[in-house]
Design a protein around this motif. Structure first.
Motif, PDB file in Angstrom:
ATOM      1  N   ILE A 388     111.944  41.495  58.569  1.00  0.00           N
ATOM      2  CA  ILE A 388     112.144  40.281  59.376  1.00  0.00           C
ATOM      3  C   ILE A 388     110.851  39.941  60.114  1.00  0.00           C
ATOM      4  O   ILE A 388     110.436  38.775  60.193  1.00  0.00           O
ATOM      5  CB  ILE A 388     113.303  40.485  60.374  1.00  0.00           C
ATOM      6  CG1 ILE A 388     114.637  40.588  59.630  1.00  0.00           C
ATOM      7  CG2 ILE A 388     113.356  39.345  61.382  1.00  0.00           C
ATOM      8  CD1 ILE A 388     115.814  40.987  60.503  1.00  0.00           C
ATOM      9  N   GLY A 389     110.196  40.961  60.657  1.00  0.00           N
ATOM     10  CA  GLY A 389     108.943  40.757  61.377  1.00  0.00           C
ATOM     11  C   GLY A 389     107.845  40.199  60.486  1.00  0.00           C
ATOM     12  O   GLY A 389     107.083  39.316  60.901  1.00  0.00           O
ATOM     13  N   ILE A 390     107.767  40.684  59.262  1.00  0.00           N
ATOM     14  CA  ILE A 390     106.760  40.192  58.317  1.00  0.00           C
ATOM     15  C   ILE A 390     106.990  38.726  57.995  1.00  0.00           C
ATOM     16  O   ILE A 390     106.036  37.934  57.934  1.00  0.00           O
ATOM     17  CB  ILE A 390     106.763  41.050  57.022  1.00  0.00           C
ATOM     18  CG1 ILE A 390     106.112  42.410  57.298  1.00  0.00           C
ATOM     19  CG2 ILE A 390     106.041  40.329  55.891  1.00  0.00           C
ATOM     20  CD1 ILE A 390     106.150  43.363  56.122  1.00  0.00           C
ATOM     21  N   GLU A 391     108.237  38.333  57.798  1.00  0.00           N
ATOM     22  CA  GLU A 391     108.536  36.932  57.505  1.00  0.00           C
ATOM     23  C   GLU A 391     108.115  36.026  58.662  1.00  0.00           C
ATOM     24  O   GLU A 391     107.554  34.944  58.457  1.00  0.00           O
ATOM     25  CB  GLU A 391     110.033  36.766  57.211  1.00  0.00           C
ATOM     26  CG  GLU A 391     110.488  37.392  55.905  1.00  0.00           C
ATOM     27  CD  GLU A 391     109.689  36.876  54.708  1.00  0.00           C
ATOM     28  OE1 GLU A 391     109.513  35.640  54.604  1.00  0.00           O
ATOM     29  OE2 GLU A 391     109.229  37.710  53.907  1.00  0.00           O
ATOM     30  N   LYS A 392     108.394  36.459  59.888  1.00  0.00           N
ATOM     31  CA  LYS A 392     107.982  35.678  61.062  1.00  0.00           C
ATOM     32  C   LYS A 392     106.461  35.568  61.136  1.00  0.00           C
ATOM     33  O   LYS A 392     105.910  34.497  61.431  1.00  0.00           O
ATOM     34  CB  LYS A 392     108.517  36.329  62.344  1.00  0.00           C
ATOM     35  CG  LYS A 392     110.016  36.147  62.556  1.00  0.00           C
ATOM     36  CD  LYS A 392     110.444  36.771  63.885  1.00  0.00           C
ATOM     37  CE  LYS A 392     111.928  36.544  64.139  1.00  0.00           C
ATOM     38  NZ  LYS A 392     112.364  37.174  65.416  1.00  0.00           N
ATOM     39  N   ASP A 393     105.781  36.693  60.867  1.00  0.00           N
ATOM     40  CA  ASP A 393     104.322  36.700  60.928  1.00  0.00           C
ATOM     41  C   ASP A 393     103.714  35.803  59.855  1.00  0.00           C
ATOM     42  O   ASP A 393     102.704  35.130  60.087  1.00  0.00           O
ATOM     43  CB  ASP A 393     103.787  38.126  60.788  1.00  0.00           C
ATOM     44  CG  ASP A 393     103.902  38.934  62.075  1.00  0.00           C
ATOM     45  OD1 ASP A 393     104.064  38.304  63.139  1.00  0.00           O
ATOM     46  OD2 ASP A 393     103.834  40.178  62.022  1.00  0.00           O
ATOM     47  N   LYS A 394     104.319  35.773  58.677  1.00  0.00           N
ATOM     48  CA  LYS A 394     103.806  34.920  57.599  1.00  0.00           C
ATOM     49  C   LYS A 394     103.937  33.438  57.963  1.00  0.00           C
ATOM     50  O   LYS A 394     103.036  32.635  57.686  1.00  0.00           O
ATOM     51  CB  LYS A 394     104.539  35.214  56.294  1.00  0.00           C
ATOM     52  CG  LYS A 394     104.107  36.529  55.639  1.00  0.00           C
ATOM     53  CD  LYS A 394     104.837  36.788  54.334  1.00  0.00           C
ATOM     54  CE  LYS A 394     104.322  38.066  53.665  1.00  0.00           C
ATOM     55  NZ  LYS A 394     105.057  38.353  52.388  1.00  0.00           N
ATOM     56  N   LYS A 395     105.045  33.074  58.593  1.00  0.00           N
ATOM     57  CA  LYS A 395     105.216  31.693  59.051  1.00  0.00           C
ATOM     58  C   LYS A 395     104.176  31.354  60.123  1.00  0.00           C
ATOM     59  O   LYS A 395     103.617  30.251  60.138  1.00  0.00           O
ATOM     60  CB  LYS A 395     106.630  31.493  59.610  1.00  0.00           C
ATOM     61  CG  LYS A 395     107.726  31.502  58.559  1.00  0.00           C
ATOM     62  CD  LYS A 395     109.107  31.322  59.199  1.00  0.00           C
ATOM     63  CE  LYS A 395     110.222  31.367  58.153  1.00  0.00           C
ATOM     64  NZ  LYS A 395     111.559  31.251  58.778  1.00  0.00           N
TER      65      LYS A 395
END
Length: 442
Positions: A388-395
């Motif tokens: 979940i954290g990676i997805e937020k960081d990618k955005k």
């Protein structure tokens, strides 16, 4: 039929003459000869023209000498909205009320800590919690040390461990930095250095490190450790005394008489600590690496939500230059990271070696660490959280890239702002890389 009074002077006129008129001028009195000219004037910037410049002109005109050598121009104390304190606005702070709540030391230290040159101080009553917490930290650290003195014998020239040499070096450097800052009127830098030394170096690192010795059954080692600890505390009290005079004086009065044989009396009469021969660049370099290793492992524990009651297994590889030092101080790594096993070897390359399954890897300039988490962490929950954290960081990265690609932003934004956005992009990409590496090993 109005007439102007001929015998009227400017409101500030008598203040122009203050440096010498108070000393008996125009007579050549003993006070005048002894105290004029003085050394420093401390004042705010709002009366430079009304008072400061006029005192200098009057001094030169009537005595032939400027009334002071240095002029320290400080900022104004304002409320949190930046307004000057006044009765009309009702935004003033009664210092006696603050002293009643937080203590005089808290008032003095907070104002010193905040008074950066060229800037006004924005404060409210809550601001003084800063000084209060620092005073409490000093008191509690001293209380812990003094509570563990029963049955101890003090050694004047006790043998020193590497961690003892390190704290004396940190103390010497702090004394040097604070002394230089005070002489150049950089009070906030002096207070900052005192704060960082006592809170971080002395309390968070050194006092904690000494628990390895003070909790042993070996009475002679306890005596040695306590003797050094008390000596460091005694000098540290002298270091922070100018900023917190009351609490340090009270603690100093409680120290054992044997510790104060050369420094009897009160702190206020003693010289400020000066001992450049204690500064040790090599020991600081080694201990800095040890601290970096410990911080990295603690950060990983936090990222993996591993509580301190769970012991971790560590494999630690370091550059050959640091190998013996790290081995000699392995107990510190164990204690500060709540580890039950540390295996230490030589780092063969500057790059991080591949971690085995169940192990997470960390790397620094001269070390690499592997921490086994497979049996002590909820790996399924970690995977979900990290993904979940990676997805937020990618955005977030896409937003930053779009912002930086905008020609108007690149052309019109201040250089520091653009630099800051680029740094955020770099840090976020590095965080993604690290978490993806974690995910590949659990």
């Amino acid at each position: 039929d109005l007439r102007q009074d001929e015998d009227v002077l400017d409101t500030w006129f008598s203040s122009w003459l203050w440096p010498f008129s108070t000393l008996g001028w125009p007579e050549k009195t003993e006070d005048f000869r002894r105290f004029y000219p003085t050394q420093a004037l401390v004042t705010a910037y709002d009366i430079i023209f009304f008072w400061v410049s006029r005192m200098i002109m009057a001094g030169m005109e009537f005595t032939g000498q400027a009334p002071f050598k240095d002029i320290y121009i400080h900022g104004l104390v304002r409320d949190k909205q930046g307004r000057k304190m006044s009765k009309t606005l009702g935004n003033g702070i009664d210092p006696l009320e603050i002293v009643d709540v937080y203590g005089a030391d808290a008032v003095k230290f907070t104002l010193a800590f905040l008074c950066a040159q060229g800037q006004d101080i924005l404060i409210d009553k809550e601001s003084f919690k800063l000084g209060s917490k620092f005073a409490n930290k000093i008191w509690n650290a001293a209380r812990y040390i003094l509570m563990n003195l029963d049955g101890r014998n003090y050694t004047k020239d006790a043998a020193l461990l590497p961690v003892d040499l390190w704290i004396y070096s940190r103390l010497a450097n702090a004394a040097k930095e604070i002394g230089a800052a005070l002489l150049s009127y950089r009070y906030n830098e002096a207070a900052n250095t005192a704060y960082e030394y006592f809170w971080s170096d002395f309390c968070d690192w050194y006092v904690e490190a000494t628990k390895i010795s003070t909790r042993l059954d070996d009475g002679s080692e306890k005596d040695r450790a306590v003797s050094v600890l008390l000596d460091v505390l005694k000098i540290s009290l002298r270091l922070v005394h100018p900023f917190l005079p009351f609490v340090t004086e009270e603690i100093y009065s409680k120290l054992p008489a044997e510790i104060k044989t050369e420094d009897s009396g009160m702190l206020i009469t003693q010289r400020y600590p000066e001992f450049d021969n204690r500064s040790d660049e090599a020991i600081e370099k080694n201990f800095s690496l040890l601290q970096e290793i410990i911080r990295s492992i603690r950060t990983l524990r936090s990222e993996c939500t591993i509580t301190n009651d769970k012991k971790i297994k560590i494999k630690l590889n370091v550059a050959e230059d640091f190998l013996q030092f790290v081995k000699d101080n392995a107990e510190l790594v164990v204690m500060f990271t709540s580890a039950n096993d540390v295996e230490i070897g030589i780092m063969k390359t500057s790059s991080t070696a591949a971690a085995e399954h169940g192990w997470l890897a960390l790397a620094g300039a001269a070390f690499e660490v592997f921490v086994f988490i497979a049996e002590i962490a909820d790996t399924a929950a970690l995977k979900t959280k990290w993904q979940i954290g990676i997805e937020k960081d990618k955005k977030y990265i896409k937003q930053l890239e779009a912002k930086l690609a905008n020609s108007d932003f690149a052309k019109n934004a201040p250089a520091e702002l653009v630099k800051g956005e680029k740094l955020k992009l770099q840090e976020t990409a590095e965080r993604i890389r690290k978490i993806e590496m974690y995910l590949g090993n659990i």
